[in-house]
Design a protein around this motif. Structure first.
Motif, PDB file in Angstrom:
ATOM      1  N   ILE A  87       0.143  32.707 -39.073  1.00  0.00           N
ATOM      2  CA  ILE A  87      -0.412  31.767 -38.097  1.00  0.00           C
ATOM      3  C   ILE A  87      -0.227  30.349 -38.627  1.00  0.00           C
ATOM      4  CG2 ILE A  87      -2.477  30.985 -36.886  1.00  0.00           C
ATOM      5  CD1 ILE A  87      -3.602  33.840 -37.269  1.00  0.00           C
ATOM      6  N   VAL A  88       0.403  29.497 -37.809  1.00  0.00           N
ATOM      7  CA  VAL A  88       0.597  28.085 -38.154  1.00  0.00           C
ATOM      8  C   VAL A  88       0.110  27.232 -36.984  1.00  0.00           C
ATOM      9  CG1 VAL A  88       2.549  28.599 -39.673  1.00  0.00           C
ATOM     10  CG2 VAL A  88       2.983  27.964 -37.293  1.00  0.00           C
ATOM     11  N   ASP A  89      -0.198  25.967 -37.272  1.00  0.00           N
ATOM     12  CA  ASP A  89      -0.685  25.070 -36.224  1.00  0.00           C
ATOM     13  C   ASP A  89       0.411  24.734 -35.226  1.00  0.00           C
ATOM     14  OD1 ASP A  89      -3.040  25.156 -37.641  1.00  0.00           O
ATOM     15  OD2 ASP A  89      -2.848  23.143 -38.460  1.00  0.00           O
ATOM     16  N   SER A  90       1.606  24.415 -35.740  1.00  0.00           N
ATOM     17  CA  SER A  90       2.732  24.089 -34.867  1.00  0.00           C
ATOM     18  C   SER A  90       4.024  24.185 -35.661  1.00  0.00           C
ATOM     19  CB  SER A  90       2.586  22.668 -34.302  1.00  0.00           C
ATOM     20  OG  SER A  90       2.602  21.725 -35.343  1.00  0.00           O
ATOM     21  N   VAL A  91       5.116  24.452 -34.950  1.00  0.00           N
ATOM     22  CA  VAL A  91       6.439  24.507 -35.565  1.00  0.00           C
ATOM     23  C   VAL A  91       7.137  23.202 -35.221  1.00  0.00           C
ATOM     24  CG1 VAL A  91       8.634  25.740 -35.654  1.00  0.00           C
ATOM     25  CG2 VAL A  91       6.500  27.017 -35.393  1.00  0.00           C
ATOM     26  N   SER A  92       7.768  22.585 -36.235  1.00  0.00           N
ATOM     27  CA  SER A  92       8.318  21.252 -36.036  1.00  0.00           C
ATOM     28  C   SER A  92       9.815  21.216 -35.812  1.00  0.00           C
ATOM     29  CB  SER A  92       7.997  20.371 -37.258  1.00  0.00           C
ATOM     30  OG  SER A  92       6.622  20.359 -37.493  1.00  0.00           O
ATOM     31  N   ASP A  93      10.609  21.630 -36.825  1.00  0.00           N
ATOM     32  CA  ASP A  93      12.029  21.328 -36.797  1.00  0.00           C
ATOM     33  C   ASP A  93      12.794  22.251 -37.735  1.00  0.00           C
ATOM     34  OD1 ASP A  93      14.218  19.875 -35.993  1.00  0.00           O
ATOM     35  OD2 ASP A  93      13.561  17.985 -36.886  1.00  0.00           O
ATOM     36  N   ILE A  94      14.110  22.189 -37.643  1.00  0.00           N
ATOM     37  CA  ILE A  94      14.986  22.821 -38.626  1.00  0.00           C
ATOM     38  C   ILE A  94      15.599  21.672 -39.420  1.00  0.00           C
ATOM     39  CG2 ILE A  94      17.074  24.176 -39.004  1.00  0.00           C
ATOM     40  CD1 ILE A  94      16.510  25.576 -36.332  1.00  0.00           C
ATOM     41  N   VAL A  95      15.492  21.749 -40.749  1.00  0.00           N
ATOM     42  CA  VAL A  95      16.037  20.693 -41.603  1.00  0.00           C
ATOM     43  C   VAL A  95      16.948  21.301 -42.654  1.00  0.00           C
ATOM     44  CG1 VAL A  95      14.070  19.148 -41.263  1.00  0.00           C
ATOM     45  CG2 VAL A  95      14.061  20.730 -43.180  1.00  0.00           C
ATOM     46  N   THR A  96      17.857  20.493 -43.178  1.00  0.00           N
ATOM     47  CA  THR A  96      18.769  20.908 -44.230  1.00  0.00           C
ATOM     48  C   THR A  96      18.354  20.207 -45.521  1.00  0.00           C
ATOM     49  OG1 THR A  96      20.532  21.129 -42.610  1.00  0.00           O
ATOM     50  CG2 THR A  96      21.189  20.995 -44.908  1.00  0.00           C
ATOM     51  N   VAL A  97      18.234  21.009 -46.587  1.00  0.00           N
ATOM     52  CA  VAL A  97      17.787  20.469 -47.874  1.00  0.00           C
ATOM     53  C   VAL A  97      18.707  20.974 -48.977  1.00  0.00           C
ATOM     54  CG1 VAL A  97      15.887  20.435 -49.532  1.00  0.00           C
ATOM     55  CG2 VAL A  97      15.394  20.484 -47.096  1.00  0.00           C
ATOM     56  N   PRO A  98      19.368  20.073 -49.712  1.00  0.00           N
ATOM     57  CA  PRO A  98      20.128  20.518 -50.883  1.00  0.00           C
ATOM     58  C   PRO A  98      19.155  21.036 -51.954  1.00  0.00           C
ATOM     59  CG  PRO A  98      20.788  18.308 -50.204  1.00  0.00           C
ATOM     60  CD  PRO A  98      19.555  18.649 -49.439  1.00  0.00           C
ATOM     61  N   ASP A  99      19.481  22.170 -52.573  1.00  0.00           N
ATOM     62  CA  ASP A  99      18.610  22.759 -53.597  1.00  0.00           C
ATOM     63  C   ASP A  99      18.242  21.766 -54.688  1.00  0.00           C
ATOM     64  OD1 ASP A  99      18.100  25.278 -52.595  1.00  0.00           O
ATOM     65  OD2 ASP A  99      19.781  26.222 -53.631  1.00  0.00           O
ATOM     66  N   GLN A 100      19.190  20.913 -55.095  1.00  0.00           N
ATOM     67  CA  GLN A 100      18.917  19.997 -56.200  1.00  0.00           C
ATOM     68  C   GLN A 100      17.878  18.932 -55.843  1.00  0.00           C
ATOM     69  OE1 GLN A 100      21.884  20.400 -54.747  1.00  0.00           O
ATOM     70  NE2 GLN A 100      22.914  18.456 -54.398  1.00  0.00           N
ATOM     71  N   THR A 101      17.548  18.774 -54.552  1.00  0.00           N
ATOM     72  CA  THR A 101      16.535  17.784 -54.176  1.00  0.00           C
ATOM     73  C   THR A 101      15.118  18.352 -54.226  1.00  0.00           C
ATOM     74  OG1 THR A 101      16.715  18.251 -51.806  1.00  0.00           O
ATOM     75  CG2 THR A 101      18.150  16.518 -52.716  1.00  0.00           C
ATOM     76  N   LEU A 102      14.998  19.674 -54.367  1.00  0.00           N
ATOM     77  CA  LEU A 102      13.665  20.265 -54.504  1.00  0.00           C
ATOM     78  C   LEU A 102      13.081  19.859 -55.841  1.00  0.00           C
ATOM     79  CD1 LEU A 102      13.814  23.949 -53.199  1.00  0.00           C
ATOM     80  CD2 LEU A 102      12.729  21.986 -52.144  1.00  0.00           C
ATOM     81  N   GLN A 103      11.846  19.386 -55.823  1.00  0.00           N
ATOM     82  CA  GLN A 103      11.182  18.958 -57.043  1.00  0.00           C
ATOM     83  C   GLN A 103       9.925  19.779 -57.269  1.00  0.00           C
ATOM     84  OE1 GLN A 103      10.554  14.703 -57.149  1.00  0.00           O
ATOM     85  NE2 GLN A 103      12.345  14.363 -55.869  1.00  0.00           N
ATOM     86  N   ALA A 104       9.603  19.988 -58.521  1.00  0.00           N
ATOM     87  CA  ALA A 104       8.373  20.692 -58.875  1.00  0.00           C
ATOM     88  C   ALA A 104       7.181  19.798 -58.536  1.00  0.00           C
ATOM     89  CB  ALA A 104       8.376  21.023 -60.366  1.00  0.00           C
ATOM     90  N   PRO A 105       6.026  20.413 -58.241  1.00  0.00           N
ATOM     91  CA  PRO A 105       4.827  19.595 -58.008  1.00  0.00           C
ATOM     92  C   PRO A 105       4.521  18.766 -59.257  1.00  0.00           C
ATOM     93  CG  PRO A 105       4.460  21.874 -57.357  1.00  0.00           C
ATOM     94  CD  PRO A 105       5.778  21.827 -58.056  1.00  0.00           C
ATOM     95  N   PRO A 106       3.982  17.569 -59.076  1.00  0.00           N
ATOM     96  CA  PRO A 106       3.691  16.727 -60.233  1.00  0.00           C
ATOM     97  C   PRO A 106       2.645  17.354 -61.146  1.00  0.00           C
ATOM     98  CG  PRO A 106       2.953  15.676 -58.192  1.00  0.00           C
ATOM     99  CD  PRO A 106       3.633  16.932 -57.820  1.00  0.00           C
ATOM    100  N   PRO A 107       2.706  17.034 -62.450  1.00  0.00           N
ATOM    101  CA  PRO A 107       1.713  17.572 -63.376  1.00  0.00           C
ATOM    102  C   PRO A 107       0.311  17.114 -62.970  1.00  0.00           C
ATOM    103  CG  PRO A 107       3.431  16.340 -64.542  1.00  0.00           C
ATOM    104  CD  PRO A 107       3.665  16.162 -63.087  1.00  0.00           C
TER     105      PRO A 107
END
Length: 147
Positions: A87-107
């Motif tokens: 269950i989600v509030d709303s569905v927004s979009d389809i986006v393209t993301v290069p794997d190398q742009t994924l970042q870990a959550p900050p410490p």
């Protein structure tokens, strides 16, 4: 490698899931509650003759339970043989993301209830998208318990 994500909102936050794990997006359908399932399992719905367990994603992430309305949606995912709805509030979009742009959550945010379920964070336009790890979210337990 480039990934396509479906983005959606839960509690005002933007999340993404890999499009390859999504079978369909359904309009809200009331669920049938089941006894003795984890608090975040909203119940089950009929998906063309198949019993589909549905998880309240907000509750699964440790937030308050969703009070669904006709404006909510159910994202149906498949992980191996396990099929389930979220269950989600709303569905927004389809986006393209290069794997190398994924970042870990900050410490320093390691105690947040959402962090264990993240693959990473991606800046898309003016938003920060939290990319969810479906395997970590599912762990099979809630779908097995609800099915």
């Amino acid at each position: 490698m480039i990934r396509e994500l479906i983005t959606f909102e839960v509690e005002g936050q933007v999340f993404g899931l890999d499009i390859m794990s999504i079978r369909e997006i359904r309009a809200w359908t009331p669920t049938t509650r089941l006894p003795r399932v984890p608090h975040y399992v909203a119940g089950v719905v009929n998906l063309r003759g198949t019993v589909l367990p549905v998880v309240d994603l907000a509750a699964r992430l440790g937030w308050r339970a969703t009070e669904p309305t006709p404006r909510h949606a159910i994202i149906v995912t498949q992980l191996g043989a396990q099929v389930g709805g979220w269950i989600v509030d709303s569905v927004s979009d389809i986006v393209t993301v290069p794997d190398q742009t994924l970042q870990a959550p900050p410490p320093g945010v390691g105690n947040d209830s959402v962090v264990p379920f993240l693959e990473g964070l991606a800046a898309i336009e003016d938003k920060m998208v939290m990319v969810l790890n479906l395997f970590a979210l599912s762990d099979g337990a809630q779908f097995a318990a609800a099915a």
